[in-house]
Scaffold this motif. Structure first.
Motif, short mmCIF file in Angstrom:
data_model
loop_
_atom_site.label_atom_id
_atom_site.label_comp_id
_atom_site.label_asym_id
_atom_site.label_seq_id
_atom_site.Cartn_x
_atom_site.Cartn_y
_atom_site.Cartn_z
N UNK A 151 31.17 -1.29 20.07
CA UNK A 151 32.20 -1.30 21.11
C UNK A 151 33.11 -2.51 21.05
N UNK A 152 32.67 -3.61 20.40
CA UNK A 152 33.48 -4.81 20.36
C UNK A 152 34.12 -5.01 18.99
N UNK A 153 33.96 -4.06 18.08
CA UNK A 153 34.54 -4.22 16.76
C UNK A 153 36.01 -3.87 16.78
N UNK A 154 36.74 -4.41 15.79
CA UNK A 154 38.18 -4.18 15.75
C UNK A 154 38.52 -2.87 15.07
N UNK A 155 37.52 -2.24 14.45
CA UNK A 155 37.81 -1.00 13.74
C UNK A 155 38.12 0.12 14.71
N UNK A 156 38.96 1.04 14.28
CA UNK A 156 39.33 2.17 15.10
C UNK A 156 38.71 3.42 14.51
N UNK A 157 38.44 4.41 15.38
CA UNK A 157 37.88 5.65 14.93
C UNK A 157 38.94 6.43 14.16
N UNK A 158 38.56 7.01 13.01
CA UNK A 158 39.54 7.78 12.25
C UNK A 158 39.96 9.02 13.00
N UNK A 216 19.47 -2.57 26.28
CA UNK A 216 18.96 -2.77 24.92
C UNK A 216 17.45 -2.91 24.93
N UNK A 217 16.92 -3.65 25.90
CA UNK A 217 15.47 -3.80 26.00
C UNK A 217 14.80 -2.46 26.29
N UNK A 218 15.43 -1.64 27.14
CA UNK A 218 14.88 -0.31 27.44
C UNK A 218 14.86 0.56 26.20
N UNK A 219 15.95 0.51 25.43
CA UNK A 219 16.02 1.31 24.21
C UNK A 219 14.98 0.85 23.19
N UNK A 220 14.80 -0.45 23.06
CA UNK A 220 13.78 -0.97 22.13
C UNK A 220 12.38 -0.52 22.57
N UNK A 221 12.15 -0.47 23.87
CA UNK A 221 10.86 -0.03 24.38
C UNK A 221 10.60 1.43 24.00
N UNK A 222 11.63 2.29 24.10
CA UNK A 222 11.47 3.70 23.71
C UNK A 222 11.21 3.80 22.21
N UNK A 282 21.91 -6.57 16.64
CA UNK A 282 23.26 -7.13 16.48
C UNK A 282 24.03 -7.08 17.80
N UNK A 283 23.94 -5.96 18.48
CA UNK A 283 24.64 -5.78 19.76
C UNK A 283 24.14 -6.81 20.78
N UNK A 284 22.84 -7.02 20.81
CA UNK A 284 22.26 -7.99 21.75
C UNK A 284 22.76 -9.40 21.46
N UNK A 285 22.87 -9.74 20.17
CA UNK A 285 23.39 -11.06 19.80
C UNK A 285 24.82 -11.26 20.29
N UNK A 286 25.64 -10.27 20.08
CA UNK A 286 27.05 -10.37 20.49
C UNK A 286 27.17 -10.50 22.00
N UNK A 287 26.42 -9.69 22.74
CA UNK A 287 26.48 -9.76 24.20
C UNK A 287 25.99 -11.11 24.70
N UNK A 288 24.92 -11.63 24.08
CA UNK A 288 24.41 -12.94 24.49
C UNK A 288 25.43 -14.04 24.27
N UNK A 289 26.14 -14.00 23.14
CA UNK A 289 27.18 -15.00 22.87
C UNK A 289 28.32 -14.90 23.86
N UNK A 290 28.77 -13.67 24.12
CA UNK A 290 29.87 -13.49 25.08
C UNK A 290 29.45 -13.96 26.47
N UNK A 291 28.22 -13.67 26.86
CA UNK A 291 27.74 -14.07 28.19
C UNK A 291 27.71 -15.59 28.32
#
Length: 444
Positions: free
Chosen positions: A23-30, A334-340, A251-260
Motif C-alpha cells: 500500500x505504501x509502494x510507488x508502483x501503480x497497478x497495471x 499483522x500480529x493477528x495474521x501471523x497468529x493464523x 516487511x509491512x510491519x517494519x514500514x509501519x513501525x518506521x512511519x509510526x
C-alpha cells in the motif's frame, strides 16, 4: 471445517501473493487496455491541438477539494466493483458503536458504548437491537471468535491500555478514539461472510445481559481441537505461497513501525512549535498596545500567527486521532495474521506427522491409510482456503483504508497551508492600505 458457514467461500482464483502491491509502494497497478486505445489517443491529441509533441495547457480541477472528491468517488466505485461483500445490496447486517457513557461505582469506573444493530436475517428474532457493551465485552467476543473460527482472520481490537501520549483513559479524546476503533472492529466482523453468522456475535448484539460463562460447547471444542494440535510434530517446510505471506507481513510491519516512530516525533515537534508560536503571537499583541502608529500592522501579525496556530492544531489533531490509530490497527492486524499462519502450520505439521506414520505402517503390514489422516488433510485444505480468502479480503480493505488515509492527510495539509496563506495575504493587503493612508496624510 468452518462452523456456521451460510455461503461457500471461493478457494480458487486468488491472486498470487507476489502480485499484490504494497500500500505504501510507488508502483501503480497495471491497467488493461480497452478497445481502440490508440485511435482514441490520436483523436484526443488532435482535439487538444498538440503539434510536434509540444505540451499545451489542459483543463484542471478548479480546486484541490474537487480533485480529492473525485479521488474518493473513484475509490468508492472501485470498492463496489472489487468487493462483493462491501456493497450495500449484498449486506443484511448493519452495526454501529456510539454514545459512550461513563459509569462510576464503588468498585470501579468504566465506559460503556451503545451497540445498535439493524438486520433482515432470520437468525435474529427482531429487526433492530440496541445494547450497551464495555471494552471487556468486545474482548470476550474476539476471544470467542478466535477460538471457534480458528481458520479465519479475526480483526484486532484497539489496545486495552492507554495509548501513547494519552494519560487519562477517561478523557474525551481517548474515549472518542477507542469508540471509533471498536466501531471499525465490529463492522469488519459484521461484513465478514463467515464471522457474521457466528452465534457468539448474535449473542453479543442481542443479549441485554451478556453471560460470558455460557457455552456453545460445540464451537469451543472446534477451536480447542485446532488450538492444541501438532504438539509432537514439526513442520517440514511452509508452502511457498504462505512463506510469501509471512515475508510480506514482516516487511509491512517494519514500514509501519518506521512511519509510526517518525510521526510521533513530528507530533512532538509540532506541539513544541505550537507553544513557541503562541508566545510569539502574544508578543505582537502586547507590542501593539504601546505603538499607536504601528497598532494595526502589529495586530494584523498577531492575528496571522493566531490563525496559523489554529491551523497547526487542527493538523496535529488529525494526525493523532485519524492517522496514527490506523497505523496501530494494522500493526495489530499483522500480529493477528501471523497468529493464523502459525495455526495453519500446526495443522499441516500434524497432517505430515500422521501421514508419515501411516506410510511406515503400510510398508510394514500393508494396512490402509487410516481415516484420521484423511481428516487431517481435509483440515489443512480448509485452513488454506479460508486463509487465502481472508488474505484477499484483508488486502482489499487495506488498499481502501490507506487510500482514504493518505487522501485525508493530503486534504488536511492543503487546508493547513491554505489557511496560513490566506492569513498572511490579508496582512499584505492591510500593510498596503496602511502605506496608502500614510502617503495621503503626508501629502495633506
Amino acid at each position: 471445517m468452518s462452523v456456521g458457514v451460510p455461503r461457500g467461500l471461493a478457494s480458487s482464483g486468488q491472486k498470487l501473493i507476489t502480485e499484490i502491491l504494497h500500500p505504501l509502494s510507488a508502483a501503480e497497478e497495471p491497467m488493461s487496455p480497452g478497445p481502440d486505445v490508440t485511435a482514441g489517443a490520436d483523436q484526443e491529441k488532435q482535439e487538444s491541438g498538440l503539434t510536434n509533441g509540444a505540451p499545451v495547457e489542459i483543463s484542471r480541477p478548479s480546486s484541490a477539494s474537487v480533485l480529492l472528491s473525485r479521488l474518493q468517488l473513484d475509490d468508492e466505485l472501485e470498492a463496489d466493483d472489487q468487493d462483493p461483500y462491501g456493497s450495500t445490496e449484498a449486506r443484511d447486517l448493519f452495526v454501529t458503536v456510539d454514545d459512550p457513557k461513563k459509569h462510576v461505582s464503588t468498585m470501579e469506573t468504566y465506559i460503556t458504548y451503545r451497540v445498535s444493530t439493524k438486520t433482515t436475517r432470520i437468525e435474529f428474532d427482531l429487526p433492530e437491537y440496541s445494547v450497551r457493551r464495555r471494552y471487556q465485552d468486545f474482548d470476550w467476543l474476539r476471544t470467542k471468535l478466535e477460538d471457534s473460527q480458528p481458520t479465519h482472520l479475526i480483526p484486532p481490537l484497539p489496545e486495552k491500555f492507554v495509548m501513547k501520549g494519552v494519560v487519562d483513559r477517561f478523557s474525551e479524546e481517548f474515549v472518542e478514539t477507542r469508540m471509533k476503533a471498536l466501531d471499525k472492529f465490529l463492522k469488519r466482523v459484521a461484513d465478514h461472510p463467515v464471522l457474521s453468522f457466528n452465534p457468539y456475535l448474535n449473542a453479543f448484539l442481542t443479549a441485554k445481559d451478556l453471560n460470558k460463562r455460557q457455552g456453545l460447547a460445540l464451537l469451543t471444542k472446534v477451536g480447542e481441537s485446532v488450538k492444541h494440535v501438532a504438539g509432537g510434530y514439526k513442520l517440514r517446510a511452509r508452502p511457498a505461497e504462505f512463506c510469501a505471506m509471512g515475508e510480506y507481513l514482516d516487511t509491512f510491519s517494519q514500514k509501519l513501525g518506521t512511519i509510526d516512530r517518525i510521526a510521533q516525533r513530528i507530533l512532538k515537534e509540532q506541539s513544541e512549535y505550537l507553544t513557541e508560536l503562541r508566545e510569539y503571537g502574544a508578543v505582537y499583541s502586547s507590542w501593539a498596545g504601546s505603538e499607536e502608529q504601528l497598532q494595526r500592522p502589529l495586530e494584523g501579525v498577531a492575528g496571522c500567527v493566531t490563525t496559523s496556530c489554529g491551523a497547526l492544531e487542527d493538523l496535529s489533531d488529525n494526525m493523532s486521532q485519524d492517522f496514527l490509530p490506523v497505523l496501530r490497527e494494522y500493526v495489530l492486524y499483522i500480529e493477528s495474521m501471523k497468529n493464523v499462519l502459525r495455526k495453519r502450520d500446526q495443522v499441516q505439521a500434524e497432517y505430515e506427522g500422521r501421514l508419515e506414520a501411516a506410510v511406515l505402517r503400510k510398508q510394514e503390514d500393508r494396512t490402509p491409510i487410516p481415516v484420521e489422516v484423511e481428516k487431517c488433510q481435509d483440515k489443512v485444505e480448509c485452513f488454506n482456503a479460508d486463509l487465502k480468502a481472508d488474505w484477499e479480503r484483508w488486502q482489499r480493505n487495506k488498499r481502501q483504508d490507506f487510500k482514504q488515509l493518505l487522501t485525508g492527510m493530503a486534504d488536511k495539509n492543503i487546508n493547513y497551508y491554505e489557511k496560513c496563506q490566506d492569513a498572511w495575504e490579508s496582512l499584505i493587503t492591510l500593510l498596503q492600505e496602511k502605506q496608502t493612508e500614510d502617503k495621503t496624510s503626508e501629502t495633506n
